[in-house]
Scaffold this active site. Structure first.
Site, PDB file in Angstrom:
ATOM      1  N   VAL A 168       0.832  -1.208   0.000  1.00 24.73           N
ATOM      2  CA  VAL A 168       0.000   0.000   0.000  1.00 24.73           C
ATOM      3  C   VAL A 168       0.864   1.254   0.000  1.00 24.73           C
ATOM      4  CG1 VAL A 168      -1.703   1.315   1.325  1.00 24.73           C
ATOM      5  CG2 VAL A 168      -1.906  -1.165   1.141  1.00 24.73           C
ATOM      6  N   GLY A 189      -8.645 -15.734  -1.124  1.00 27.30           N
ATOM      7  CA  GLY A 189      -7.526 -15.696  -0.183  1.00 27.30           C
ATOM      8  C   GLY A 189      -6.946 -14.306  -0.160  1.00 27.30           C
ATOM      9  N   LEU A 238      -7.020  -0.667  -3.597  1.00 25.38           N
ATOM     10  CA  LEU A 238      -6.142  -1.260  -4.605  1.00 25.38           C
ATOM     11  C   LEU A 238      -6.207  -2.770  -4.560  1.00 25.38           C
ATOM     12  CD1 LEU A 238      -2.874   0.726  -3.744  1.00 25.38           C
ATOM     13  CD2 LEU A 238      -4.736   1.421  -5.266  1.00 25.38           C
ATOM     14  N   ASP A 251      10.214   3.549   6.477  1.00 27.22           N
ATOM     15  CA  ASP A 251       9.952   2.193   6.946  1.00 27.22           C
ATOM     16  C   ASP A 251      10.904   1.907   8.099  1.00 27.22           C
ATOM     17  OD1 ASP A 251       8.365  -0.320   5.378  1.00 27.22           O
ATOM     18  OD2 ASP A 251       9.783  -0.891   6.950  1.00 27.22           O
ATOM     19  N   THR A 300      -6.118  -0.524   6.832  1.00 34.45           N
ATOM     20  CA  THR A 300      -7.496  -0.894   7.154  1.00 34.45           C
ATOM     21  C   THR A 300      -7.636  -1.069   8.661  1.00 34.45           C
ATOM     22  OG1 THR A 300      -7.729  -1.953   5.022  1.00 34.45           O
ATOM     23  CG2 THR A 300      -9.315  -2.581   6.722  1.00 34.45           C
ATOM     24  N   ALA A 326     -16.536 -18.330  -9.924  1.00 35.42           N
ATOM     25  CA  ALA A 326     -16.473 -19.415  -8.946  1.00 35.42           C
ATOM     26  C   ALA A 326     -15.066 -19.993  -8.956  1.00 35.42           C
ATOM     27  CB  ALA A 326     -17.493 -20.487  -9.314  1.00 35.42           C
ATOM     28  N   CYS A 368      -6.357  -9.539   2.465  1.00 38.11           N
ATOM     29  CA  CYS A 368      -7.435  -8.575   2.751  1.00 38.11           C
ATOM     30  C   CYS A 368      -8.779  -9.227   3.043  1.00 38.11           C
ATOM     31  CB  CYS A 368      -7.577  -7.621   1.582  1.00 38.11           C
ATOM     32  SG  CYS A 368      -6.029  -6.818   1.181  1.00 38.11           S
TER      33      CYS A 368
HETATM   34  C1  UGA Z   1      -9.012  -6.888  -2.393  1.00 35.42           C
HETATM   35  C2  UGA Z   1     -10.027  -5.891  -2.985  1.00 35.42           C
HETATM   36  O1  UGA Z   1     -10.428  -6.333  -4.291  1.00 35.42           O
HETATM   37  C3  UGA Z   1      -9.428  -4.497  -3.080  1.00 35.42           C
HETATM   38  O2  UGA Z   1     -10.417  -3.582  -3.536  1.00 35.42           O
HETATM   39  C4  UGA Z   1      -8.939  -4.078  -1.696  1.00 35.42           C
HETATM   40  O3  UGA Z   1      -8.323  -2.816  -1.727  1.00 35.42           O
HETATM   41  C5  UGA Z   1      -7.943  -5.090  -1.182  1.00 35.42           C
HETATM   42  O4  UGA Z   1      -8.570  -6.377  -1.135  1.00 35.42           O
HETATM   43  C6  UGA Z   1      -7.531  -4.656   0.198  1.00 35.42           C
HETATM   44  O5  UGA Z   1      -8.380  -4.602   1.089  1.00 35.42           O
HETATM   45  O6  UGA Z   1      -6.379  -4.266   0.382  1.00 35.42           O
HETATM   46  P1  UGA Z   1      -6.903  -8.246  -3.345  1.00 35.42           P
HETATM   47  O7  UGA Z   1      -6.951  -8.986  -2.048  1.00 35.42           O
HETATM   48  O8  UGA Z   1      -5.592  -7.713  -3.805  1.00 35.42           O
HETATM   49  O9  UGA Z   1      -7.904  -6.984  -3.295  1.00 35.42           O
HETATM   50  O10 UGA Z   1      -7.371  -9.231  -4.482  1.00 35.42           O
HETATM   51  P2  UGA Z   1      -8.690  -9.517  -5.315  1.00 35.42           P
HETATM   52  O11 UGA Z   1      -8.366  -9.393  -6.738  1.00 35.42           O
HETATM   53  O12 UGA Z   1      -9.835  -8.775  -4.811  1.00 35.42           O
HETATM   54  O13 UGA Z   1      -8.903 -11.080  -5.025  1.00 35.42           O
HETATM   55  C7  UGA Z   1      -9.149 -11.581  -3.713  1.00 35.42           C
HETATM   56  C8  UGA Z   1      -9.412 -13.066  -3.754  1.00 35.42           C
HETATM   57  O14 UGA Z   1     -10.693 -13.335  -4.290  1.00 35.42           O
HETATM   58  C9  UGA Z   1      -8.428 -13.868  -4.596  1.00 35.42           C
HETATM   59  O15 UGA Z   1      -8.082 -15.048  -3.901  1.00 35.42           O
HETATM   60  C10 UGA Z   1      -9.207 -14.185  -5.841  1.00 35.42           C
HETATM   61  O16 UGA Z   1      -8.773 -15.367  -6.463  1.00 35.42           O
HETATM   62  C11 UGA Z   1     -10.607 -14.335  -5.287  1.00 35.42           C
HETATM   63  N1  UGA Z   1     -11.670 -14.089  -6.295  1.00 35.42           N
HETATM   64  C12 UGA Z   1     -11.823 -12.864  -6.824  1.00 35.42           C
HETATM   65  C13 UGA Z   1     -12.510 -15.111  -6.661  1.00 35.42           C
HETATM   66  O17 UGA Z   1     -12.399 -16.261  -6.180  1.00 35.42           O
HETATM   67  N2  UGA Z   1     -13.505 -14.867  -7.565  1.00 35.42           N
HETATM   68  C14 UGA Z   1     -13.684 -13.649  -8.118  1.00 35.42           C
HETATM   69  O18 UGA Z   1     -14.619 -13.505  -8.950  1.00 35.42           O
HETATM   70  C15 UGA Z   1     -12.827 -12.625  -7.748  1.00 35.42           C
END
Ligand code: UGA
Length: 425
Positions: free
Chosen positions: A15, A252, A146, A34, A121, A247, A255
């Site tokens: 971040v 994971g 992000l 840092d 957060t 799906a 976040c």
């Molecule tokens: C997530 C949020 O999308 C961001 O908006 C937020 O800022 C961030 O957390 C945070 O709180 O810092 P991130 O964890 O980087 O971002 O990744 P994502 O792309 O959201 O994916 C999260 C998980 O959901 C992954 O394991 C992904 O494989 C899974 N996922 C995502 C699914 O299983 N299906 C989907 O349709 C989308």
């Protein structure tokens, strides 16, 4: 105030580094701090300690405006707006661990007039407590949205920017909002508690969407529907939207698991039982383990079976393995007596310690050689490019593929003689 406000960034993780670098790209002088000297030394040598597409180039391009230091005094002397980007990992109770945030606030005491702009957060109510306990410190909540892997793009093209400020900090709120004006996105101004809630509620909602579609997938498997078609049909309804309806084998990362748990816990602390989130979490845990059943269906007992996990990172384009499904799967496979090999184009080395019992392979083909089954865990594009019908089919001991992301060409694999199973189809 100079035309481009100087900025301080505290914490150079995903971040902070993205925030600082992108603000430098927008023309601001940025001091990044840092506490880990090795990290700062590396950054000063021009090395980027994390893998995030586009970030290294952007740091390079803005070297003159970016200053990396371990010294809070230096940051505080140069900037009044200080972005707090330290991590807030979950504690055993499920509450967020705020000790790093607290340390930052303590360190700022006596360093002059500042506003802490909270990117980390934090639980709803954190800003109010910090303001109460630290008279004179300005406070703005500016949650980040992000996604790892597209963080630079997300910073530059946000759907919205949320800025929460109360009472005597509202001027600081104006200044923070002004930083983002060049991006042309809607800026949502709220009070601090609401901004804090926007962050947790957004992540919880997205996680809910994923658990929802995963349950539709599981039921579709029983009833003969194809969840990818179902999601397409649902997603075109603009009230639903087509994103986060893929799906798979569960969400994971650093976040969603943490924030869903934190919001549930936060509600629980007030005596409210957040039933929906309890289910979202449980569905996700079960989803991670369903693959084991699928493997057993095709291989029988998994004792001494060689299982290749393709992908370790919690999603593509990142080397982050926090709360990655791969780790749960590998552990369960080991528990069933299987031999686990893993391959990931960038995250494998990071997993060496946690997956000490697994064989870390230097290539996907190496992992697949002699395997009784392959499980696609992370949808890295290179897995689609493998010569499935030729070299892979030849190399595997049994042509069984469990596609945890519905990512591979199902028809081509089946035509090549693979036993292929996706999720929800
Ligand atoms: C997530 C949020 O999308 C961001 O908006 C937020 O800022 C961030 O957390 C945070 O709180 O810092 P991130 O964890 O980087 O971002 O990744 P994502 O792309 O959201 O994916 C999260 C998980 O959901 C992954 O394991 C992904 O494989 C899974 N996922 C995502 C699914 O299983 N299906 C989907 O349709 C989308």
């Amino acid at each position: 105030m100079p035309e481009k406000e100087p900025i301080g960034v505290i914490g150079t993780g995903y971040v902070g580094l993205v925030q600082g670098t992108c603000l430098a790209e927008l023309g601001h002088e940025v001091w990044c701090r840092d506490i880990v000297p090795d990290k700062i030394d590396a950054l000063n040598r021009g090395e980027v300690p994390i893998y995030e597409p586009g970030l290294a180039e952007l740091i390079e391009r803005n070297r003159e405006r970016l200053h990396f230091t371990t010294d809070m005094g230096e940051v505080a002397a140069n900037a009044e707006l200080l972005f707090c980007c330290v991590d807030t990992p979950p504690t055993y109770s499920g509450d967020a661990d705020l000790s790093r945030v607290e340390r930052v606030v303590e360190e700022l005491g006596g360093l002059g007039r500042h506003a802490l702009v909270m990117k980390s957060t934090v639980p709803v109510g954190t800003g109010r407590t910090i303001k109460r306990d630290h008279d004179g410190l300005g406070y703005v909540s500016n949650p980040e949205f992000l996604k790892e892997g597209s963080a630079v793009h997300d910073f530059m093209h946000p759907d919205r920017v949320v800025v929460g400020a109360d009472g005597d900090s509202s001027d600081y709120g104006d200044r923070v909002a002004a930083l983002y004006e060049p991006l042309g996105a809607p800026i949502v101004r709220t009070d601090v508690a609401s901004a804090e809630m926007v962050k947790l509620a957004s992540n919880a909602f997205l996680a809910t969407k994923i658990s929802f579609i995963n349950e539709i997938a599981n039921v579709s498997e029983e009833l003969g529907a194809d969840v990818t078609e179902v999601a397409r049909g649902m997603g075109l309804d603009s009230r639903i939207g087509d994103r986060f309806l893929q799906a798979g084998i569960g969400y994971g990362g650093s976040c969603f698991p943490k924030d869903v748990q934190a919001l549930k816990q936060l509600a629980g602390n007030t005596g409210y039982h957040f039933q929906l989130l309890t289910a979202v979490i449980e569905v996700n845990e079960l989803q991670k383990r369903r693959t084991i059943g699928k493997l057993q269906k095709h291989l029988g007992s998994l004792v001494r079976k060689e299982i290749a996990l393709l992908g370790v990172a919690f999603k593509p384009d990142t080397d982050d393995i926090r709360e990655a499904t791969s780790l749960v799967l590998a552990g369960r496979l080991r528990g069933e007596g299987a031999r686990v090999r893993v391959y990931d184009p960038v995250a494998a080395e990071r997993a060496r310690d946690v997956l000490s019992y697994a064989e870390i392979c230097p290539s996907a083909m190496k992992a697949l050689e002699g395997a009784d089954a392959a499980v696609l865990v992370t949808e890295w594009p290179e897995f689609r490019e493998l010569d499935w019908a030729g070299a892979v089919k030849e190399a595997m001991r049994q042509p069984v593929v469990i596609d945890g992301r519905n990512f591979l060409d199902r028809d081509a694999l089946r035509a090549a003689g693979f036993t292929y199973e996706g999720v929800g189809r």
